[in-house]
Structures are given as C-alpha cells and as structure tokens.
Motif scaffolding. Structure first.
Motif, short mmCIF file in Angstrom:
data_model
loop_
_atom_site.label_atom_id
_atom_site.label_comp_id
_atom_site.label_asym_id
_atom_site.label_seq_id
_atom_site.Cartn_x
_atom_site.Cartn_y
_atom_site.Cartn_z
N ASP A 1 6.80 3.31 -1.01
CA ASP A 1 6.16 2.50 0.02
C ASP A 1 7.10 2.48 1.22
O ASP A 1 7.76 1.49 1.51
CB ASP A 1 5.88 1.08 -0.49
N ILE A 2 7.18 3.63 1.90
CA ILE A 2 8.13 3.79 3.01
C ILE A 2 7.79 2.82 4.15
O ILE A 2 8.65 2.11 4.66
CB ILE A 2 8.13 5.24 3.53
N ALA A 3 6.51 2.80 4.55
CA ALA A 3 6.06 1.92 5.63
C ALA A 3 5.59 0.60 5.04
O ALA A 3 4.40 0.34 4.89
CB ALA A 3 4.94 2.59 6.42
N ASN A 4 6.57 -0.25 4.69
CA ASN A 4 6.27 -1.49 3.96
C ASN A 4 6.62 -2.74 4.76
O ASN A 4 6.83 -3.81 4.19
CB ASN A 4 7.01 -1.50 2.63
N GLU A 5 6.71 -2.60 6.08
CA GLU A 5 7.03 -3.73 6.97
C GLU A 5 8.45 -4.26 6.75
O GLU A 5 8.75 -5.40 7.10
CB GLU A 5 6.01 -4.86 6.82
N VAL A 6 9.32 -3.41 6.19
CA VAL A 6 10.75 -3.72 6.07
C VAL A 6 11.50 -2.47 6.49
O VAL A 6 11.37 -1.42 5.85
CB VAL A 6 11.14 -4.12 4.63
N SER A 7 12.26 -2.54 7.55
CA SER A 7 13.00 -1.38 8.06
C SER A 7 14.33 -1.21 7.33
O SER A 7 14.94 -2.19 6.89
CB SER A 7 13.24 -1.53 9.56
N PHE A 8 14.75 0.05 7.19
CA PHE A 8 16.06 0.44 6.65
C PHE A 8 16.23 0.06 5.17
O PHE A 8 17.34 -0.25 4.72
CB PHE A 8 17.20 -0.17 7.48
N LEU B 1 0.87 -1.18 0.00
CA LEU B 1 0.00 0.00 0.00
C LEU B 1 0.90 1.23 0.00
O LEU B 1 1.66 1.45 0.95
CB LEU B 1 -0.91 0.01 1.22
N PRO B 2 0.88 2.04 -1.05
CA PRO B 2 1.82 3.16 -1.16
C PRO B 2 1.68 4.16 -0.01
O PRO B 2 0.59 4.39 0.51
CB PRO B 2 1.44 3.81 -2.49
N ASP B 3 2.80 4.73 0.38
CA ASP B 3 2.82 5.91 1.26
C ASP B 3 4.13 6.63 1.00
O ASP B 3 5.07 6.05 0.42
CB ASP B 3 2.68 5.51 2.74
N TYR B 4 4.20 7.88 1.42
CA TYR B 4 5.31 8.74 1.02
C TYR B 4 5.76 9.59 2.20
O TYR B 4 5.03 9.79 3.16
CB TYR B 4 4.89 9.67 -0.12
N ILE B 5 6.98 10.12 2.07
CA ILE B 5 7.42 11.17 2.97
C ILE B 5 8.01 12.29 2.11
O ILE B 5 8.76 12.03 1.15
CB ILE B 5 8.44 10.66 4.01
#
Length: 594
Positions: free
Chosen positions: A259-266, A231-235
């Motif tokens: 997709d910044i908040a994609n359940e994968v950090s860094f 689910l796309p999201d942006y900063i």
C-alpha cells in the motif's frame, strides 16, 4: 523532365519557424492523464534534493524545506491542486521565500497552460521554476488559491507540494539522476468517462545514460496524489516489487500486498513516516534491482481472487502518480563529461499534406553538467532544412520545436547535434537521430442520404376493436353503469374510423439513413453533421472521429407528415476540418414520405 522527390520537397516546403525553448511541453487536459517525460537530469558532484508534504489542506497552505549546502544548479517547485471537477475553474499562486510567483489560471478541460497537467475529474499537477529564489537552509512556500472567491467554483485545496533541486558540492559523492513528471490517472471501472474503461498500470523508463561506475546507492523517489489508506497499490522496479507489506492488509490480502500510496509519506520501507492525506512521497532503495536499463511501473492493484478484475478490496479506486526520480550515487572520483543526445517527436495524427506540423526537438544530457552553446541541424530526406541554436542548461534538457510542412508520402527526418564538435563529450556516437514518417492526404468528407423508412408504430388492431365492442356489449348485458358504456363506445369510435380526419394530419416517424464518407487518408475529428427538413434544422449529429477512407451510416429519426419533403444534409458546416475538397460536403434530395 523527371524531378526527384527530394527536389519536390525543397520546392514545396513552407517557411520554417523556430519555436521558443520551454522547460516543459505545452500541457492540456486529458481525462486519462499525461505520460511521464524527463524534466531534469544530469551527473555532478553533490546532492539531489527532493522533499515535500504535507497532505490535503485549504489555502493558504504553507510548507518548509531544508535545502542542503552547495551551489544550486536548478530547482523546481511542484504543487498538487484539487479542482473539484474537470469543468470548475480557478487559480493558484505560490509565494516562495517571500517572492510571489506567477498566478496561473486553472481551466479544467480547457486548460492549456505550460507546466500544468490536469487529469481525471480536475486533479492538477503544476510546476514552477524556483532556481532564482531557492537558498541553502530553510525555504518556505505559501500557496494561495481561488477557494471562496466569488465566481470561482474550483475546490482549490492543496494535495501537497514538492521541491526538487540539484545542489553541487565538490566534497560530496558523484550523483547521477533523472527526474520525470506527468499526471497519470489510474482508475477502475466506473471512474472513467467510459464506465467500462480501466487504467491499471503506468510505466516510466529511465535512460541508460545515467550509468556510473561503482554505484554505491540507488534510490527511486515517487510522488502520488489521491491515494487512500487501506486500498492496495504497488510499484514495480525492473519486475521486482519493493516495499514492506502493511500489517493492516496482510490478513486480508497476503504477505505480498503493498500500500505505497497510503496517505503516509516515507513509510514504504517500514519507517513510521508522516501522515499526509491524499498525498504520498516515498524514497525507495532499489540498488539490488538495478540494471543497465531501468523502469518503474505504477500499479493500481492486482487481481488477487482471480475473478478477472481488480475490485475495491484489491486496488485503489483511482490514483495519480505525478513524479518519479531515479538517483544513483558513487564515491568514484573520476570526472564525467557531458553526453548529449537528440530526440525527434511528431504527432502522426497531424502529419497531413499541406498542414504545418510541429516537430518537437529534445536535447538530453544525462552526463556531466553542460551550459554551452551548440547547433542542431534538421534535415528532411537528406536535405538541410534548418540550423537550430541550442543553449543547454544545468537541468540537462533543452526543448524546442520546428514548424514544417511536407507533401504527401514517406519522408525521413534527421537531427544532427553539434556537427562542429564544439562540446567535449563522453561519447559523440549518439549525437544524431532519425524518424521515418508518413504524410497522408487531407481528410475529404462527403455525405449522402438514403430513402426514408417508415417506423411502424404499435397501433390497436381491428381485432382489438372487435374485442372492445364485445366488452361493451358484455357490459350492457351485465348492466354496468352508463358512464362505462359511453367510455367504451368512445374508444371503439376512436379506433374504428370516427377520427379519420385527425389521423390524416398526424405526424409519422421515419428513419433517414445518412452516409458519411472520408475519402482522404487522414482522420477527420470532432465534426458535425446537420440535417434539415424543408429548410428547418432537424438535428445536429457530432462525429468524434472518422478514419481515412472509411464510411459510416447513421440512422436519424424524424417525425413529419406524409407527402413531398425536401431533405438537406451538410457535413462540417462550420468548416472546422481542413479538407482537400470542400465542394462535396452537402447533399439534398426531394422525398415522398408514404
């Protein structure tokens, strides 16, 4: 003899009380969430450390941290907890390096813990001071919650945990940072208490006081809860969109998708990253986008297809940004002095004549570390009201409050910091601030009743009765069964006066106009209106808010017999609202119901 407004203020101001300094303001539940506010800031030689993980998991939940070398100036431990719903309650208690921290009782919509932010359907973001327990090298936290405990319905799973610390090291580059925290509930339609309400964007502003000469690197660190892959999201940072487009979304959404908040950090810069379900932490290089004044915007999604809304293919259903830090580094060897500046805040809604209100005082220091004492002078309309002792700490933020009560009218609040010039600063031209406010008269609720209006019910007309008679006769001629003939005769009798006595005792529906007025200037919030018929309660109507000097009319439906009846209405019967006049809250009339 004419008395000046300033003298009137001095005469009528009630005693002022200094409130204790706190790390974070008293939190409370809000579905839409709490805006970001500075939690720590400063400029020093060393390293700003921020790390965490590892995704949604059950209690006990463990996480390791590798803290760099240096003298730890301050440290904060953050924990995300899933409550399940906004009404389920439970508790959380971390153990940091073998030392148990405070057990916090999480109370959903009723939560008022310090350092706890609860938003949405029970998403918690909790902060603990860890400065006395942190050490260089490996640190371990184990988090316990009330999951499975009898009587505690809270889900209690942990989204993730984050450790932030300022580690001073004279051999390291100069670091200037600002860390802000909150809990914003970004959501689309259908995820709010008001199904049509949406919350697509949340902005975070970083102070210009962070500026260093010859900046070598600039990193934006962010933390999210509840994000979903796909689910796309942006900063946005200063209007630019950093990050790399994920290949799994490019074909569907184009090269500009994120997709910044994609359940994968860094992984936002293209690295592999680490899996972290419903939790995301990113360090983003923003050096090329840096300005004197910097801001970041968390964006739930964009309307790609141009239909006027962000659907479930264009953005996150719901997303909770909870942490943002801007970290600048420079190899410059020059010393940096402290730079203290004050802020005043007050809730306009609470500025009511005669009512004590908390004036929030915040002393910021984005400059060099300062742990000295100084004084803040608080004035109202040029009159000194209080001198507040200030103890600055390495975290660069001091919060305190003053209780104050003024009189109706416009006033100027001022705060002067360090009038003795006891602290050597890079600039003392920003050591004062002011705020113009308006104190309004208290609410004044009154209520009245209009004449009852009969609600006409749909009844079978005389024409219908004739039609039924015709059907009955037709049925006889067609030699229908006798039971059908008897049924029709009964229906005709019912609607042609054979049950007249029953109609005389039947109740009739009426609409009662109830007019509620607020004659004061300040709004009245969350109060009840009670309606009584012949001394018996008919209904209780809740009014969320009635603005000052406005009226509303509510039509209340009742059913009663015809004749004389006594109607009584009472507004704010339980005296929840402090009013300028409590003697006009009741109205009673005798009415004839036709």
């Amino acid at each position: 003899m004419e008395i000046s407004p300033a003298k009137i203020i001095v005469l009528f101001i009630i005693p002022i009380f200094l409130l204790a300094s706190v790390d974070l303001a008293l939190a409370s539940y809000s579905y839409e969430g709490m805006p970001f506010a500075p939690d720590a800031q400063g400029t020093f030689r060393g390293e700003f450390y921020m790390d965490g993980g590892h995704g949604l998991g059950f209690s006990p939940y463990s996480q390791n941290f590798d803290v760099p070398e240096g003298s730890v100036l301050w440290a904060r431990l953050y924990i995300g907890v899933w409550g399940g719903t906004d009404s389920d309650e439970g508790w959380v208690q971390p153990e940091f390096n073998g030392q148990r921290l405070e057990k916090l009782h999480l109370e959903g919509i009723n939560d008022e813990n310090e350092n706890v932010f609860c938003a949405g359907h029970g998403v918690y973001w909790v902060a603990y001071d860890a400065g006395n327990l942190i050490k260089n090298g490996e640190n371990t936290v184990e988090i316990l919650t009330s999951t499975g405990e009898p009587g505690k319905k809270m889900d209690g799973r942990i989204y993730g945990t984050v450790l932030a610390a300022a580690c001073e090291n004279p051999k390291a580059p100069m670091v200037s940072y600002q860390l802000l925290t909150g809990n914003i509930n970004l959501h689309g339609e259908g995820w709010s208490e008001n199904i049509k309400e949406v919350n697509d964007r949340a902005e975070v502003n970083f102070s210009a006081g962070q500026a260093l000469n010859n900046i070598d690197s600039a990193n934006l660190s962010v933390v999210y809860l509840t994000g979903s892959k796909g689910l796309p999201d942006y900063i946005e940072f200063n209007g630019e969109i950093p990050g790399v487009p994920p290949q799994y979304l490019v074909e569907k959404c184009g090269e500009n998708v994120r997709d910044i908040a994609n359940e994968v950090s860094f992984d936002s810069s293209g690295d592999k990253g680490a899996a972290s379900s419903y939790f995301d932490m990113e360090h983003i290089d923003v050096l090329n986008y840096l300005k004197a004044d910097n801001s970041a915007v968390f964006v739930r999604g964009f309307d790609i297809n141009g239909d006027g809304k962000i659907d479930d293919q264009e953005g996150e259903d719901y997303l909770h940004p909870v942490l943002a830090a801007l970290v600048l580094t420079s190899k410059n060897t020059e010393s940096v002095f402290p730079d203290l500046y004050p802020e005043i805040r007050v809730s306009e809604e609470e500025l009511i004549d005669g009512k004590p209100v908390e004036i929030s005082l915040t002393i910021n220091n984005p400059g060099g570390i300062c742990e000295e004492n100084c004084t803040a002078v608080f004035l109202v309309d040029g009159n000194e009201i209080s001198r507040v002792p200030i103890q600055m700490g390495a975290a660069g933020i001091h919060r305190s409050g003053i209780l104050w009560s003024g009189i109706k009218g416009e006033h100027r609040l001022e705060l002067f910091l360090d009038p003795e010039n006891s602290i050597k600063e890079s600039s003392d031209k920003n050591n004062n601030c002011e705020l113009n406010i308006l104190v309004r008269s208290a609410p004044d609720l009154s209520v009245s009743l209009g004449e009852p209006v009969k609600i006409e019910n749909k009844e079978i007309s005389s024409a219908s009765t004739i039609l039924l008679g015709f059907i009955a006769l037709f049925s006889i001629r067609r030699k229908k069964p006798i039971f059908l003939i008897l049924l029709v005769v009964l229906i005709i009798a019912t609607f042609s006066g054979c049950v007249e006595e029953t109609q005389k005792t039947a109740k009739t529906d009426y609409s009662i106009p109830v007019k509620i007025t607020n004659n004061g200037e300040a709004s009245a919030r969350d109060f009840d209106v009670n309606l009584y018929l012949d001394g018996e309660s008919v209904t209780v109507l809740n009014i969320p808010e009635l603005e000052g000097q406005t009226s509303i009319v509510e039509n209340i439906r009742i059913d009663t017999q015809k004749g004389e009846h006594a109607l009584n209405v009472n507004v704010d019967e339980n005296n929840r609202i402090t009013e300028s006049d409590e003697n006009n809250n009741e109205f009673e009339i005798s009415c004839t119901f036709n």
